[in-house]
Write a protein that holds these residues in place. Structure first.
Motif: not given
Length: 188
Positions: A123, A148-150, A167, A180, A182
């Motif tokens: 998180k 984001i989930n990292t 991550s 990634l 954007w």
């Protein structure tokens, strides 16, 4: 009482063989800060290096976490610290260790602060600002753009301009990395 901690530096000519930096007093530290000092992120903005890091201050007997920055033109002599982010609302974490691993990048005139709240649940909160010295202090709601989930993310750009994000949410499994992308904010 929170003890003072130090940020140290190592140097290398080839990125493989490292040695401790020694200041004029023979110490490897580049600065001492009140409270905990960890998770450095270095970015050059204009002609100054900006070192963002996580720290804690003891104010009125309360431990207050935050993200701080110091600047330098030579990576050895650093300014006094400036608090750039602190929000104690439960939305962004309930404990003083829920402010970790700041990572700052610039994109299209905005600065983005990625700040991990929790490793195992991957998180990380993302804040955006035109000012690299203000990612929300007191309340960061107006700077918040999402989660984001990292965990402990870093953004890497390859020689072709492709961006990746790392991550470390699986502490036993090592660092993970994915592309990634954007996405333009259509709401302003």
């Amino acid at each position: 009482k929170i003890m003072e901690c130090q940020m140290c530096m190592m140097t290398s000519n080839d990125g493989r063989h490292w040695s401790r930096f020694k200041n004029s007093e023979g110490n490897s530290r580049i600065f001492i800060s009140p409270g905990e000092v960890r998770d450095p992120c270095l970015i050059k903005i204009d002609e100054l290096w900006h070192l963002y890091y996580t720290g804690h201050e003891l104010i009125n007997k309360e431990i207050l976490p935050g993200v701080f920055v110091r600047t330098s033109s030579d990576l050895i002599n650093w300014t006094k610290y400036t608090l750039v982010h602190r929000d104690r609302s439960p939305r962004f974490g309930k404990n003083y260790w829920d402010t970790e691993c700041p990572h700052v990048v610039e994109r299209s005139g905005y600065y983005y602060l990625f700040r991990t709240e929790n490793y195992p649940t991957a998180k990380t909160h993302v804040f955006r600002s035109k000012n690299p010295y203000d990612f929300g202090i007191g309340s960061a709601e107006d700077k918040y753009i999402g989660m984001i989930n990292t965990a402990a993310p870093e953004i890497i750009v390859d020689q072709d301009g492709q961006e990746y994000i790392t991550s470390n949410h699986d502490l036993d499994g090592g660092t993970r990395m994915c592309r990634l992308k954007w996405v333009e904010d259509r709401q302003g």
